[in-house]
Design a protein around this motif. Structure first.
Motif, PDB file in Angstrom:
ATOM      1  N   LEU A   2       0.874  -1.322  -0.091  1.00  0.00           N
ATOM      2  CA  LEU A   2       0.087  -0.065  -0.048  1.00  0.00           C
ATOM      3  C   LEU A   2       0.836   1.231  -0.098  1.00  0.00           C
ATOM      4  N   LYS A   3       0.684   1.893  -1.008  1.00  0.00           N
ATOM      5  CA  LYS A   3       1.402   3.392  -1.075  1.00  0.00           C
ATOM      6  C   LYS A   3       0.817   4.269  -0.688  1.00  0.00           C
ATOM      7  N   MET A   4       1.281   5.260   0.100  1.00  0.00           N
ATOM      8  CA  MET A   4       0.542   6.301   0.850  1.00  0.00           C
ATOM      9  C   MET A   4       0.989   7.665   0.746  1.00  0.00           C
ATOM     10  N   ALA A  57      -0.250  14.191  -5.425  1.00  0.00           N
ATOM     11  CA  ALA A  57      -0.268  13.044  -4.800  1.00  0.00           C
ATOM     12  C   ALA A  57      -1.835  12.331  -5.117  1.00  0.00           C
ATOM     13  N   LEU A  58      -2.882  13.095  -5.107  1.00  0.00           N
ATOM     14  CA  LEU A  58      -4.063  12.509  -5.346  1.00  0.00           C
ATOM     15  C   LEU A  58      -4.377  11.966  -6.793  1.00  0.00           C
ATOM     16  N   ALA A  59      -3.381  12.530  -7.732  1.00  0.00           N
ATOM     17  CA  ALA A  59      -3.616  12.228  -9.076  1.00  0.00           C
ATOM     18  C   ALA A  59      -2.749  11.054  -9.269  1.00  0.00           C
ATOM     19  N   SER A  60      -1.860  10.583  -8.451  1.00  0.00           N
ATOM     20  CA  SER A  60      -0.768   9.633  -8.826  1.00  0.00           C
ATOM     21  C   SER A  60      -1.716   8.197  -8.534  1.00  0.00           C
ATOM     22  N   LYS A  61      -1.344   7.620  -9.831  1.00  0.00           N
ATOM     23  CA  LYS A  61      -1.904   6.184  -9.666  1.00  0.00           C
ATOM     24  C   LYS A  61      -1.506   5.192  -8.678  1.00  0.00           C
ATOM     25  N   GLY A  64      -2.353   4.599  -3.293  1.00  0.00           N
ATOM     26  CA  GLY A  64      -3.623   3.935  -2.882  1.00  0.00           C
ATOM     27  C   GLY A  64      -4.520   4.395  -1.615  1.00  0.00           C
ATOM     28  N   GLY A  65      -3.609   5.094  -0.917  1.00  0.00           N
ATOM     29  CA  GLY A  65      -4.276   5.570   0.640  1.00  0.00           C
ATOM     30  C   GLY A  65      -3.709   6.964   0.905  1.00  0.00           C
ATOM     31  N   VAL A  66      -4.541   7.510   1.646  1.00  0.00           N
ATOM     32  CA  VAL A  66      -4.512   8.846   1.945  1.00  0.00           C
ATOM     33  C   VAL A  66      -4.422   8.908   3.487  1.00  0.00           C
ATOM     34  N   LEU A  67      -3.765   9.533   4.290  1.00  0.00           N
ATOM     35  CA  LEU A  67      -3.509   9.552   5.618  1.00  0.00           C
ATOM     36  C   LEU A  67      -3.948  10.980   5.949  1.00  0.00           C
ATOM     37  N   LEU A  79     -10.726  15.126   3.096  1.00  0.00           N
ATOM     38  CA  LEU A  79     -11.603  13.714   2.999  1.00  0.00           C
ATOM     39  C   LEU A  79     -12.461  13.643   1.546  1.00  0.00           C
ATOM     40  N   ILE A  80     -13.023  14.893   1.418  1.00  0.00           N
ATOM     41  CA  ILE A  80     -13.651  14.928   0.097  1.00  0.00           C
ATOM     42  C   ILE A  80     -12.809  14.767  -1.141  1.00  0.00           C
ATOM     43  N   GLU A  81     -11.498  15.416  -1.128  1.00  0.00           N
ATOM     44  CA  GLU A  81     -10.713  15.422  -2.462  1.00  0.00           C
ATOM     45  C   GLU A  81     -10.276  13.802  -2.597  1.00  0.00           C
ATOM     46  N   ALA A  82      -9.951  13.129  -1.522  1.00  0.00           N
ATOM     47  CA  ALA A  82      -9.435  11.869  -1.146  1.00  0.00           C
ATOM     48  C   ALA A  82     -10.416  10.915  -1.811  1.00  0.00           C
ATOM     49  N   ALA A  83     -11.630  10.939  -1.209  1.00  0.00           N
ATOM     50  CA  ALA A  83     -12.790  10.112  -1.910  1.00  0.00           C
ATOM     51  C   ALA A  83     -13.031  10.423  -3.063  1.00  0.00           C
ATOM     52  N   ARG A  84     -13.066  11.367  -3.800  1.00  0.00           N
ATOM     53  CA  ARG A  84     -13.379  11.874  -5.014  1.00  0.00           C
ATOM     54  C   ARG A  84     -12.313  11.163  -6.070  1.00  0.00           C
ATOM     55  N   ALA A  85     -10.895  11.055  -5.450  1.00  0.00           N
ATOM     56  CA  ALA A  85      -9.994  10.691  -6.262  1.00  0.00           C
ATOM     57  C   ALA A  85      -9.877   8.754  -6.130  1.00  0.00           C
ATOM     58  N   GLY A  86     -10.794   8.460  -5.197  1.00  0.00           N
ATOM     59  CA  GLY A  86     -10.952   7.154  -5.366  1.00  0.00           C
ATOM     60  C   GLY A  86      -9.910   6.390  -4.217  1.00  0.00           C
ATOM     61  N   LYS A  87      -9.453   7.301  -3.484  1.00  0.00           N
ATOM     62  CA  LYS A  87      -8.535   6.522  -2.536  1.00  0.00           C
ATOM     63  C   LYS A  87      -8.834   6.236  -1.239  1.00  0.00           C
TER      64      LYS A  87
END
Length: 182
Positions: A2-4, A57-61, A64-67, A79-87
């Motif tokens: 998992l890359k964070m 960071a959010l654009a990076s494929k 996989g996870g955001v802390l 939270l909203i940005e990370a959720a919309r990015a699918g993380k």
């Protein structure tokens, strides 16, 4: 693996960065903080790249996870940005000081269908877990009174206190969660 991406290079962010870096199945790719010096220092300690904006960071494929370990007043937006990015998301508590904003973030996370954990860490503390399990198993008996004494390892910076709702609110959320969980 998992890359964070870690957002927030302050006191709690440094703890989380160390935990991510120490886990054999995770890797810290990015540390994001508006304080460039803090981001660089923490990123260098853990072999990550420092950023001052979360967009890359959010654009990076690879991520996989955001802390989210930034100040309370930034949690909803991240939270909203990370959720919309699918993380997948791990966010420090509280989500926000305003219930309507917190509810809006929850709705966005549910809409995105991504996993999200809010950092109520006491549920994972071995002593509290044993107490919880013993209560459920009837070993202790009926829970009638909960008395909680909390201590932080040190006072937070004044800049943080100004946007967190204050130390009592920031810490008391753990006490309410613990009482509810038990």
């Amino acid at each position: 693996m998992l890359k964070m991406c870690l957002i927030g290079a302050g006191r709690i962010g440094a703890i989380h960065a160390g935990n991510v870096a120490a886990h054999p199945d995770s890797r810290l790719l990015y540390v994001v903080d508006s304080n460039r010096e803090a981001a660089v220092g923490l990123a260098q300690r853990h072999g990550a790249e420092a950023l001052t904006s979360v967009d890359q960071a959010l654009a990076s494929k690879e991520v996989g996870g955001v802390l989210i370990a930034s100040s309370t007043n930034t949690h909803v937006d991240y939270l909203i940005e990370a959720a919309r990015a699918g993380k997948a998301i791990f966010c420090e508590k509280p989500i926000d000081l305003d219930l309507a904003r917190a509810d809006g973030a929850i709705a966005e996370i549910e809409k995105a269908g991504v996993p999200c954990l809010i950092a109520f860490n006491r549920r994972f503390d071995p002593s509290f877990r044993k107490l919880h399990d013993d209560l459920r198993a009837g070993v202790i008996g009926e829970l009638e009174t909960v008395i909680v004494t909390s201590r932080d390892p040190g006072p937070p910076p004044l800049d943080y206190v100004k946007v967190s709702g204050g130390l009592f609110r920031d810490m008391m959320i753990h006490d309410f969660d613990l009482a509810r969980w038990l």
